[in-house]
Design a protein around this motif. Sequence first.
Motif, short mmCIF file in Angstrom:
data_model
loop_
_atom_site.label_atom_id
_atom_site.label_comp_id
_atom_site.label_asym_id
_atom_site.label_seq_id
_atom_site.Cartn_x
_atom_site.Cartn_y
_atom_site.Cartn_z
N ARG A 1 22.10 37.66 28.44
CA ARG A 1 23.45 37.91 28.96
C ARG A 1 23.91 39.31 28.56
N LEU B 1 34.13 43.15 20.84
CA LEU B 1 33.63 42.85 22.18
C LEU B 1 34.55 43.40 23.27
N LEU C 1 34.21 42.53 14.69
CA LEU C 1 33.37 41.41 14.31
C LEU C 1 32.28 41.87 13.35
N GLY D 1 29.75 39.61 12.79
CA GLY D 1 28.60 38.94 13.39
C GLY D 1 28.94 38.48 14.79
N LEU D 2 27.89 38.26 15.55
CA LEU D 2 28.12 37.92 16.95
C LEU D 2 26.98 37.04 17.43
N GLU D 3 27.34 36.01 18.16
CA GLU D 3 26.35 35.17 18.82
C GLU D 3 26.36 35.50 20.31
N VAL D 4 25.20 35.73 20.85
CA VAL D 4 25.11 36.02 22.28
C VAL D 4 24.02 35.14 22.88
N LEU D 5 24.17 34.90 24.15
CA LEU D 5 23.15 34.15 24.86
C LEU D 5 22.05 35.09 25.33
N LEU E 1 22.33 22.27 30.87
CA LEU E 1 21.99 23.66 30.55
C LEU E 1 23.00 24.63 31.15
N ARG F 1 20.98 33.44 21.06
CA ARG F 1 20.70 32.02 21.28
C ARG F 1 20.34 31.78 22.73
N SER F 2 19.62 30.71 22.94
CA SER F 2 19.21 30.36 24.29
C SER F 2 19.55 28.91 24.54
N PRO F 3 20.21 28.63 25.65
CA PRO F 3 20.48 27.22 25.97
C PRO F 3 19.17 26.46 26.08
N ALA F 4 19.11 25.35 25.41
CA ALA F 4 17.86 24.59 25.40
C ALA F 4 18.18 23.12 25.37
N LEU F 5 17.22 22.36 25.81
CA LEU F 5 17.38 20.91 25.78
C LEU F 5 17.13 20.41 24.37
N VAL F 6 17.87 19.37 24.02
CA VAL F 6 17.69 18.74 22.73
C VAL F 6 16.89 17.47 22.95
N ASP F 7 15.83 17.37 22.19
CA ASP F 7 14.98 16.18 22.38
C ASP F 7 15.69 14.91 21.94
N VAL G 1 20.72 16.28 26.84
CA VAL G 1 21.50 16.95 25.81
C VAL G 1 21.03 18.40 25.73
N SER G 2 21.98 19.32 25.75
CA SER G 2 21.64 20.74 25.65
C SER G 2 22.56 21.45 24.67
N SER G 3 22.03 22.44 24.04
CA SER G 3 22.84 23.29 23.15
C SER G 3 22.16 24.64 23.02
N PRO G 4 22.90 25.68 22.72
CA PRO G 4 22.29 26.99 22.51
C PRO G 4 21.64 27.07 21.14
N ARG G 5 20.35 27.34 21.11
CA ARG G 5 19.63 27.39 19.84
C ARG G 5 19.00 28.74 19.63
N GLY H 1 33.40 35.92 17.59
CA GLY H 1 31.99 36.27 17.65
C GLY H 1 31.07 35.08 17.72
#
Lengths: 161, 308
Positions: free
Chosen positions: B220, B204, B211, B213-217, A51, B302-308, A157-161, A66
Amino acid sequence: MSWRRDDGGSAMVTTIVLAPILLVVLAGVLQLGALRVAAARVRAAADLATLVAVNDQDDGELARSGALRLAADATDVAREYFARELDLSAPFLDRPAIEIAAGADVAAYPSAPAVDARTGRRYDHPTVRLAADVPVRTPVFGALILRPVTVLHVVAVSSPR
Amino acid sequence: MKRRAASLGLLLVSLCWSPALGRDLDEDRRPAPATPTPGADPAPYVAPPPGVYYVTDTYVADVVTSTGPLTTYTTTTVHQSTGSYARVLETVGTGEASVYDGRAFNGRRALGDGRLIAGTYYENYVRTDVGFEAVSIVFFQDDAELARLLAATPSPGVGRPQPTPSRSSGPIDSGCCAATRPGRTAGPAPTAPPLRPIRPGISLLPASVPLAGLEVLRGRAITLWPRAFVDDREVPVRSWAVIRGDAGEPATMNGAGGVPFRTSWPRLANPGSTFDLVFRIEVDTPETGHRTVEATIAVVVRSPALVD
């Protein structure tokens, strides 16, 4: 009263015979519980490491396109945090945490989609995957003619979703 | 007492009088009275056909500039009059076919994906004894790869040529004012001054690529810089304001040109949707005048998350 016999001797024998067995079972259960705790800690360490690595994004690429992309040092970040978190569980570990982290298989997939060669999984977002074998001390198991060290296999395993 | 006051007032008025500097505002727009020159043979005035204007900016060359992923297609002109006239034939968008394709002497380029670029076809005329004669067709390209992305979320002035002919002004003027105001006329329908399209953008960094479009966490903090461009040059932004969209947790919803928009999004958008943020950007330069344009940026949190 003839029907009441004196069973004091047999109770002692029963206790002498069963007590060790009960103690062994109890020790095994406690060791198994400790192992599960260690496994949870190791899994949490791996999850947290991935993470943190995913959270470390490439700001330059973000300004250019972006889009979120993993930082170039994502694998190093994951490995470093895995070692830090494992170090909190050092009494459980059979080897130094930094050594275990160094031997971990950490892979970063900065752009998606990507397919993990190790697991065969497809990732639709930038992903960090960590797979490690963590040796944990299990002395009770060793005393019971089992393995004194149990290796835990962990994959996070982690990724931003 | 009253007589003394009246005398004093009359004295003051007589000392401070001055002629009134009244001026008719339309005086200089009016054609000067004709002063017939003895012996001259004045050519009869032939009015240009409807839509035909006297050219004051002349085509020089097609220009293609690339800055990172942004490729801009523009046309350079020189502010001079060759005595010719022009009219707008058609304004075409990206990929749109035109009956004039292949007829312009400078051609019409294609983007990297093969689609024809946007721009405007003009037909040039010269004035002859018999009237106005068409001599050529020219294509003024005005497109950009990034501008087309922005056009997906329509905003005024983004990458599309304005319908007003920006390369020519009103019909030819009469003699009195032509020397001082080339291209102006005492004719019946003065056209508005040509507006050069302003291409807004959000980036940015103060000098990074705009831009769409933009992806942000999630959570943040980021900074967004509202910017504006005329042709391929950046013009200063006077002020900006967020007028629509979920701005997250912003520090402020408006600011001056040198102040970026700072915010963070503590929550995610609904699955499959984005936070579409619309900025109103105000520019006020001698080149553009006082104008406002809108810029849209789609933000994916987007949010960092665990992948099952």
